[in-house]
Design a protein around this motif. Structure first.
Motif: not given
Ligand code: AMP
Ligand code: GLY
Length: 429
Positions: A143, A185-186, A188, A192, A214, A283
């Motif tokens: 990220k 990041e780990e 997961l 959601e 998404k 997030e």
């Molecule tokens: P975000 O922009 O932080 O919302 O991340 C976009 C998408 O990435 C999220 O909606 C999750 O589907 C996926 N994602 C983010 N972090 C993780 C994580 N640690 N493990 C698995 N999927 C993740």
């Protein structure tokens, strides 16, 4: 009251429509708004990132209350500037908006206060990140620290993919300065859930939960987008989960921000993953989600303006915030090719909406009286009903009546939620 809403997408259209229902709302201005919001409010072409322009406009028009909706102006300090000029706002100040503006900040906050989230490491050097990734478990999640238009997250299946992601973010600066620090990041897994909440820095009032969609294509395939649709409530969000989230995530987060001298006032969005070890934070967003807001606000029975004023005046605890018991489905009508490359300028014909039907305009402009597509996400088509089944059916029936060239929508919004419904209750709302 004269109200100013900053922003110009489907989310802002949903907010404006709801604010209009308030007896206290006299005039509503939107900066910059769009060709559809123009039918409900006075729009002026001042960009949401033109903070000086926004303040000047607010003073000129004698705005009594401002709602700053998008992430950029919030992270840049729009609320601070308006408040300095004596204009009260709904939205966090810059020192609290950092909860979305820096993923390193929010990760450190969660670690310090024991809020459940994925384990992670922070890197400021590409070599060190790549070194770490040689022995990291896969898939690994990479990220970018800062705002990256929702594109700063890469899930790498192999070391090669991870190395490419690090190079793209840190060396090629694909997301600008956002990528000068990264998190590894780990990974997961689990359903959601998006929970938007009102908070005045002490009290947290969650709204009805939602499920975003998404990915660009059916079956959750294709590229990540801003969101192709949403349903509310999210059937995975049971009463038990809601209680656990309040105790372990929502209140601890708001208390942590206060303890850090960064009280959060506005809409705090919790992006959660329901893992087998319990709910974890994926997030935080410092604002209403899009398209979730388009699914959630039609269910709000209370006066949105009154709630926003109560948030600003730190009296949310005594405020009546009620949602109706039904469900909603929002199907996004996009320009074919979104989120990569797409043509715009096509005329849109909108049908009459019936009761419990809403069309929010996200990316369209008015040209000589005609509404024409101007963005990737063009419309949010929403239906509310007693059951999720009917909400999904009615949203698609309404979407079918809308005509514009180059239109694209996912055909399976709500399908996953409907499959989960018989097994999982939605008492958590
Ligand atoms: P975000 O922009 O932080 O919302 O991340 C976009 C998408 O990435 C999220 O909606 C999750 O589907 C996926 N994602 C983010 N972090 C993780 C994580 N640690 N493990 C698995 N999927 C993740
Ligand atoms: N729909 C996700 C977001 O607003 O960030």
């Amino acid at each position: 009251m004269n109200i100013l809403v900053v922003g110009g997408g489907g989310r802002e259209h949903a907010i404006v429509k709801k604010l209009k229902e308030s007896k206290k709302a006299e005039k509503i201005y939107v900066l910059p708004g769009n060709g559809g919001i123009e039918s409900d409010a006075e729009c002026e072409p001042v960009k949401a990132t033109d903070l000086q322009g926004i303040v000047r406009f607010a003073e000129q028009k004698k705005v009594d209350f401002a709602v700053v909706a998008p992430d950029d102006p919030l992270v840049m300090g729009c609320v601070d500037l308006l408040e300095e000029r004596g204009i009260p706002c709904f939205g966090p100040r810059k020192n609290a908006a950092i909860i979305e503006g820096s993923k390193v900040f929010s990760k450190n906050l969660m670690k310090k206060y024991g809020i459940p989230t994925a384990a992670s490491e922070t890197f400021t050097s590409a070599e060190e990140a790549i070194d770490y990734l040689k022995t990291a478990p896969y898939p690994a999640v990479i990220k970018a620290d800062g705002l990256a238009l929702g594109k700063g997250v890469i899930i790498a299946a192999t070391f090669e993919e991870a190395k490419d992601a690090v190079n793209k973010m840190m060396c090629e600066k694909a997301f600008g300065e956002s990528g000068s620090r990264i998190l590894v990041e780990e990974f997961l897994s689990g359903p959601e859930v998006s929970v938007l909440s009102f908070t005045d820095g002490e009290t947290v009032v969650p709204m009805v939960s939602a499920m975003d969609h998404k990915r660009a294509e059916d079956g959750d395939k294709g590229l990540n987008t801003g969101g192709m649709g949403a349903v509310a409530p999210n059937p995975y969000y049971t009463e038990e989960t809601a209680k656990e989230c309040m105790e372990k995530i929502f209140l601890p987060t708001v208390r942590a921000m206060k303890a850090e001298g960064r009280p959060f006032s506005g809409c705090l969005y919790f992006g959660l993953m329901l893992t087998k070890d319990g709910p974890k934070v994926i997030e935080y967003n410092c604002r209403f989600g899009d398209p979730e807001t388009q699914a959630v606000l039609p269910l709000l029975k209370s006066d949105l303006l009154e709630i926003m004023l109560a948030v600003r005046e730190k009296r949310l605890r005594a405020e009546d915030v009620r949602f109706s018991s039904g469900a909603t489905c929002c199907v996004v009508l996009a320009s074919r090719g979104y989120p990569v490359k797409y043509q715009t300028g096509y005329q849109i014909t909108l049908p009459q909406t019936g009761e419990n039907e809403y069309i929010y305009v996200a990316g369209a402009k008015r040209e000589g009286g005609a509404l024409k597509t101007s963005g990737g996400r063009v419309l949010g088509v929403v239906a509310a009903a007693d059951t999720l089944q009917d909400a999904v059916k009615n949203a698609y029936a309404l979407a079918e009546k809308i005509r514009f060239e180059n239109a694209y929508m996912r055909r399976d919004i709500g399908e996953r939620a409907l499959k989960a419904l018989p097994r999982i209750g939605n008492q958590g709302r």
